[in-house]
Write an enzyme that holds these catalytic residues in place. Sequence first.
Site, PDB file in Angstrom:
ATOM      1  N   ASN A  10       0.984  -1.348  -0.179  1.00 51.64           N
ATOM      2  CA  ASN A  10      -0.134   0.070  -0.160  1.00 51.64           C
ATOM      3  C   ASN A  10       1.003   1.333   0.089  1.00 51.64           C
ATOM      4  O   ASN A  10       0.306   2.443  -0.265  1.00 51.64           O
ATOM      5  CB  ASN A  10      -1.007   0.077   1.126  1.00 51.64           C
TER       6      ASN A  10
ATOM      7  N   SER B   5      -4.117   2.263  -8.749  1.00 53.71           N
ATOM      8  CA  SER B   5      -4.873   3.234  -8.681  1.00 53.71           C
ATOM      9  C   SER B   5      -5.574   3.429 -10.200  1.00 53.71           C
ATOM     10  O   SER B   5      -5.175   2.736 -10.878  1.00 53.71           O
ATOM     11  CB  SER B   5      -4.046   4.540  -8.450  1.00 53.71           C
TER      12      SER B   5
ATOM     13  N   TYR C  42       3.682   8.937 -11.715  1.00 50.50           N
ATOM     14  CA  TYR C  42       2.885   8.240 -10.973  1.00 50.50           C
ATOM     15  C   TYR C  42       1.692   7.299 -11.711  1.00 50.50           C
ATOM     16  O   TYR C  42       1.565   5.993 -11.375  1.00 50.50           O
ATOM     17  CB  TYR C  42       1.548   9.344 -10.516  1.00 50.50           C
TER      18      TYR C  42
ATOM     19  N   LYS D 121       1.891   3.176 -11.175  1.00 53.94           N
ATOM     20  CA  LYS D 121       0.681   2.509 -11.130  1.00 53.94           C
ATOM     21  C   LYS D 121       0.192   1.598 -12.020  1.00 53.94           C
ATOM     22  O   LYS D 121      -0.250   0.704 -11.953  1.00 53.94           O
ATOM     23  CB  LYS D 121      -0.541   3.469 -10.652  1.00 53.94           C
TER      24      LYS D 121
END
Length: 235
Positions: A65, A118, A131, A135
């Site tokens: 996580n 995500s 990002y 992800k």
Amino acid sequence: AHRVSVFWGALACFPRTDTRLFLFPSPPAREFPFVFARFDFCRRDLELAHAVETRFGRCDILVNNAAILDATPVSRLTPARYREVVEVNQHGAVRVSLAFLPLLRKGRGVGRVLNIASIMGLLGSRDAIAYSVAKGGLVNFTRALACDLAQDNILVNAIAPGFVDTRMAQLPDGAGHEHETSWFREVYLKHRRLPLGRAAHPDDIAGPALFFCSDDARYVTGQILAVDGGVTATF
């Protein structure tokens, strides 16, 4: 963490921004501090596995996580910042998963790996190269690892949250909360790009996470579940 520990009986939690390993009994009425250095994804993954093996002897569920937020415009994105985001958000999950494989194989019954990805790993967006790449890599890491670990009776799945009301919703420039901005209210609330009309609370993510960790998901592996209030259902 609370709900998983109630279900399974014990939990080891390694926060990126703390200096303790929290061990929760069931029910988690109090915390048992365990002296531990702040987690460095590059160097400490084997130490994490050793700490869990020493305390519990095995690992039944691994939840990856840890993440950092990045919204750097492409005009200002540097290779160093790109590497930093990918190292934490993607490579961290890979390193920890590999370190914990021996303990997962020693688990009781069917093991679980749950990656927190995500919707940014499913869709493109401005100012999100590092990002989204990280992800997106985590999404396909989930699928590939599921294929590799099926023979060990270890299930690997991922949750792809949308907008969630956590500290990561604070804008990096200190301008306030993402969900209180005019663009969020205009695009996602007024024009219903977020059909359920609100950001998720952490407990909205906990329920699907508990499902993947439970026996109800014993025939589910390699799946990515968007928990996003309907954002990815809109056009």
